[in-house]
Scaffold this motif. Structure first.
Motif, short mmCIF file in Angstrom:
data_model
loop_
_atom_site.label_atom_id
_atom_site.label_comp_id
_atom_site.label_asym_id
_atom_site.label_seq_id
_atom_site.Cartn_x
_atom_site.Cartn_y
_atom_site.Cartn_z
N PHE A 80 7.15 -15.24 29.71
CA PHE A 80 8.30 -14.63 31.88
C PHE A 80 7.78 -13.23 31.11
CE2 PHE A 80 11.98 -12.14 32.59
CZ PHE A 80 12.34 -12.59 34.07
N TYR A 81 8.40 -12.68 29.66
CA TYR A 81 7.61 -11.09 29.80
C TYR A 81 6.56 -10.68 30.44
CZ TYR A 81 12.82 -10.23 28.00
OH TYR A 81 13.56 -10.92 27.80
N GLU A 82 5.65 -11.11 30.46
CA GLU A 82 3.88 -11.45 30.66
C GLU A 82 3.98 -11.51 31.83
OE1 GLU A 82 0.95 -13.43 28.63
OE2 GLU A 82 2.30 -13.61 27.38
N GLU A 83 4.67 -12.26 32.86
CA GLU A 83 4.64 -12.20 34.18
C GLU A 83 5.63 -11.46 34.87
OE1 GLU A 83 7.01 -16.42 34.20
OE2 GLU A 83 5.72 -17.43 33.46
N GLN A 84 6.51 -10.52 34.07
CA GLN A 84 7.12 -9.55 34.78
C GLN A 84 6.14 -7.88 34.33
OE1 GLN A 84 9.92 -9.77 36.27
NE2 GLN A 84 8.80 -11.82 36.05
N GLY A 85 5.25 -8.36 33.73
CA GLY A 85 4.12 -6.86 33.85
C GLY A 85 4.36 -6.15 32.19
N MET A 86 5.55 -6.66 31.60
CA MET A 86 6.52 -5.93 30.74
C MET A 86 5.29 -6.30 28.97
SD MET A 86 9.77 -6.51 30.26
CE MET A 86 10.24 -5.13 30.07
N LEU A 87 4.87 -7.18 29.36
CA LEU A 87 3.94 -7.34 28.19
C LEU A 87 2.23 -7.91 28.25
CD1 LEU A 87 6.06 -10.01 25.66
CD2 LEU A 87 4.89 -7.54 25.80
N SER A 88 0.97 -7.65 27.75
CA SER A 88 -0.60 -7.97 28.31
C SER A 88 -1.05 -8.34 27.31
CB SER A 88 -1.03 -6.20 29.30
OG SER A 88 -0.80 -5.48 28.39
N PRO A 89 -1.32 -9.03 26.41
CA PRO A 89 -2.11 -9.49 25.38
C PRO A 89 -3.16 -10.42 25.87
CG PRO A 89 -0.95 -11.48 26.82
CD PRO A 89 -0.35 -10.07 27.19
N ASN A 90 -4.10 -9.95 25.04
CA ASN A 90 -5.91 -10.07 25.20
C ASN A 90 -5.74 -11.44 25.02
OD1 ASN A 90 -6.08 -7.31 24.84
ND2 ASN A 90 -6.19 -7.63 23.14
N ARG A 91 -7.05 -11.65 25.49
CA ARG A 91 -7.25 -12.58 25.45
C ARG A 91 -8.39 -13.41 24.81
NH1 ARG A 91 -3.24 -16.58 28.61
NH2 ARG A 91 -2.16 -15.64 29.78
N ARG A 92 -7.73 -14.70 24.13
CA ARG A 92 -9.35 -15.04 22.76
C ARG A 92 -9.66 -16.88 24.21
NH1 ARG A 92 -8.49 -15.67 17.75
NH2 ARG A 92 -9.13 -13.14 18.00
N GLY A 93 -10.46 -16.88 24.92
CA GLY A 93 -10.31 -17.60 25.65
C GLY A 93 -8.79 -18.24 26.20
N GLN A 94 -8.46 -19.57 25.95
CA GLN A 94 -6.52 -19.81 25.97
C GLN A 94 -5.88 -19.14 25.64
OE1 GLN A 94 -5.69 -20.97 29.05
NE2 GLN A 94 -7.70 -21.11 29.90
N GLU A 95 -6.26 -18.81 24.40
CA GLU A 95 -5.63 -18.03 23.19
C GLU A 95 -4.52 -17.14 23.90
OE1 GLU A 95 -4.93 -17.91 18.31
OE2 GLU A 95 -6.53 -17.75 19.67
N ARG A 96 -3.19 -16.12 23.76
CA ARG A 96 -2.87 -14.98 23.90
C ARG A 96 -3.19 -14.20 22.20
NH1 ARG A 96 0.17 -18.28 27.40
NH2 ARG A 96 0.95 -17.20 29.10
N ILE A 97 -3.51 -13.38 22.35
CA ILE A 97 -4.01 -12.09 20.95
C ILE A 97 -2.89 -10.83 20.94
CG2 ILE A 97 -5.55 -10.66 20.10
CD1 ILE A 97 -5.64 -14.06 20.09
N TYR A 98 -1.69 -10.80 20.45
CA TYR A 98 -0.78 -9.63 20.75
C TYR A 98 -0.84 -8.41 19.41
CZ TYR A 98 2.27 -12.83 24.07
OH TYR A 98 1.80 -13.41 24.78
N THR A 99 -0.64 -7.40 20.24
CA THR A 99 -1.30 -6.38 19.56
C THR A 99 0.12 -5.94 19.02
OG1 THR A 99 -0.84 -4.98 21.31
CG2 THR A 99 -3.44 -5.18 20.95
N PRO A 100 0.41 -5.02 17.78
CA PRO A 100 1.45 -3.76 17.30
C PRO A 100 2.36 -3.31 18.63
CG PRO A 100 0.17 -4.20 15.79
CD PRO A 100 -1.26 -4.61 17.06
N LYS A 101 1.33 -2.81 19.42
CA LYS A 101 2.20 -2.29 20.75
C LYS A 101 3.19 -3.76 21.05
CE LYS A 101 1.65 0.39 24.50
NZ LYS A 101 1.16 0.05 25.86
N ASP A 102 2.65 -4.66 21.55
CA ASP A 102 3.15 -5.86 22.10
C ASP A 102 4.89 -6.26 21.61
OD1 ASP A 102 1.43 -6.07 24.41
OD2 ASP A 102 -0.11 -6.81 23.37
N ARG A 103 4.33 -6.36 20.04
CA ARG A 103 5.05 -6.22 19.30
C ARG A 103 6.92 -5.46 19.08
NH1 ARG A 103 6.61 -4.99 14.45
NH2 ARG A 103 7.91 -5.86 13.04
N VAL A 104 6.28 -4.73 19.18
CA VAL A 104 6.89 -3.20 19.28
C VAL A 104 7.83 -3.24 20.83
CG1 VAL A 104 7.95 -1.22 19.19
CG2 VAL A 104 6.08 -2.21 17.54
#
Length: 128
Positions: free
Chosen positions: A23-47
């Motif tokens: 949901f937070y991704e859909e709202q533009g608040m998180l933007s993980p990288n993708r590896r195929g279908q997998e979402r990859i989150y950074t420490p910045k996303d975690r914070v």
């Protein structure tokens, strides 16, 4: 290389559902990288997710959380962000104080209504 997180790792660590994170991704608040279908989150996303959760706990709207997060500058002193945060905290505190007053007033109204009902019941003869 910086540590990365899967959606399930973040959800487990921060005690939220994966649906919440999406949901937070859909709202533009998180933007993980993708590896195929997998979402990859950074420490910045975690914070960012931790800040969203903290903001929600203290009663900030999602829009307020988003605005505060967007003001963050990892290279700066964040004086502007912190000043706005203090203003938001003061606003929230005033809202809570008003809600407390409203609750106390409702309790007085309930007490009055209860007393009137009990008095009326005492004046009505009991029927068997």
């Amino acid at each position: 290389m910086a540590k990365t997180y899967s959606i399930s790792e973040l959800a487990r660590e921060l005690d939220v559902t994966t649906r919440t994170i999406r949901f937070y991704e859909e709202q533009g608040m998180l933007s993980p990288n993708r590896r195929g279908q997998e979402r990859i989150y950074t420490p910045k996303d975690r914070v960012t997710l931790k800040l969203i959760m903290r903001g929600k706990r203290i009663g900030f709207s999602l829009a307020e959380c988003k605005a505060l997060i967007e003001l963050y500058d990892p290279q700066g002193d964040n004086h502007h962000q912190l000043s706005i945060m203090l203003d938001k905290i003061a606003e929230r505190r005033l809202q809570l104080e008003q809600q407390l007053l409203d609750i106390k007033q409702m309790q007085v109204e309930l007490d009055t209504a209860e007393e009137r009902c009990r008095a009326a019941l005492q004046g009505i003869p009991h029927q068997s």
